[in-house]
Design an enzyme around this catalytic site. Sequence first.
Site, short mmCIF file in Angstrom:
data_model
loop_
_atom_site.label_atom_id
_atom_site.label_comp_id
_atom_site.label_asym_id
_atom_site.label_seq_id
_atom_site.Cartn_x
_atom_site.Cartn_y
_atom_site.Cartn_z
CE1 TYR A 115 -7.27 10.03 -11.54
CE2 TYR A 115 -7.36 11.78 -13.17
CZ TYR A 115 -6.88 10.56 -12.75
OH TYR A 115 -6.00 9.87 -13.56
CG ASP A 119 -1.82 1.14 1.36
OD1 ASP A 119 -1.54 2.19 0.72
OD2 ASP A 119 -2.82 1.02 2.08
CE LYS A 128 -2.61 11.08 -11.31
NZ LYS A 128 -1.91 9.82 -10.83
#
Length: 287
Positions: free
Chosen positions: A125, A35, A129
């Site tokens: 998103y 992870d 990003k």
Amino acid sequence: MKILITGAGGLVGSHLARALGSEHRVLALKHPDLDTTDAPAVRRLARDEQPSLIINCAVVGVDECESDPALARAVNITGPRLLAEVSAEIGSEFLHFSSNYVFDGNRLDDIPYITNDEPRPINVYGRTKLEGERSACAASARTYIIRTSWVFGQGKASCLSTAHERLTRGLSVRAITDTWASTTYVADLVGRTREILARRRYGVYQIVNEGTCSYHDFAVEAAGLAGLSAAQAEQLIELVTEAEMGRAAPRPRWTPMRCSLSAELSLAPMRHWRNALADYVLHEAGR
Ligand SMILES: NC(=O)c1ccc[n+]([C@@H]2O[C@H](COP(=O)([O-])OP(=O)(O)OC[C@H]3O[C@@H](n4cnc5c(N)ncnc54)[C@H](OP(=O)(O)O)[C@@H]3O)[C@@H](O)[C@H]2O)c1
């Protein structure tokens, strides 16, 4: 060279792992293996394995980011920042993928975005990003950022990846008519990524196939490759607008991209998406 790939169970990560595995020692770690937000695990693994390059393909998808911004921040910002920090600590390079959705898609001239255009994301998103890119570059000077867009290829049940197969089987596809972007065949993205790594020039790249399309243009091309007549294609391709899709995250209207850094390095233009799609259909689709 030893390369560690995170998020290796996804579309880009799995193709990269396969391609790089023919030349390098690749540790392809899927989500259950590592992870990227688990700092002790990431540090332990990097120190034990001492890779020369870490490639991060872990991501939270566009609509999931909108419904779970905390997860979006953890995976799309904290993860790449941590991986970049660890890369710097062990003296390795770092490569991180980003997206056309860092741009707002509202430009009026309808020309492709180049790398120096100001990012102005319109959804969670895109915002995460963009912050992920910036955090990674701040944490390690030896960082490659590769923005890409509307990636298709074998191994992902997305509308782009499955359009040809569905149409061949006489199944309908929904095709959005009012958003446009560059699209990218994963094999071409992987090939260009390898070229970039060989040049060792850090910075922000925008790697996509040539040309611009809507999902509708893409579906019509896929129908042609499936041997459907125009009438058959019209019957199977259901036209929808982005608003009618009712998706959680808003999508930018117009986000085609070109790569200033590739031009500066004299990398050959990427082939047109229509040629790339034909190649995908011939070699991979539905397998
Ligand atoms: N595909 C596109 O159209 C597209 C477009 C633009 C940019 N990109 C960029 O390309 C990169 C790769 O995208 P992709 O299409 O390959 O994505 P993908 O197919 O959705 O794969 C992402 C992978 O990340 C894993 N993951 C999620 N959270 C993680 C975590 N905390 N730690 C480790 N792994 C985790 C996921 O595993 P689980 O599913 O098990 O959670 C999944 O296997 C991303 O940076 C993305 O932003 C992709």
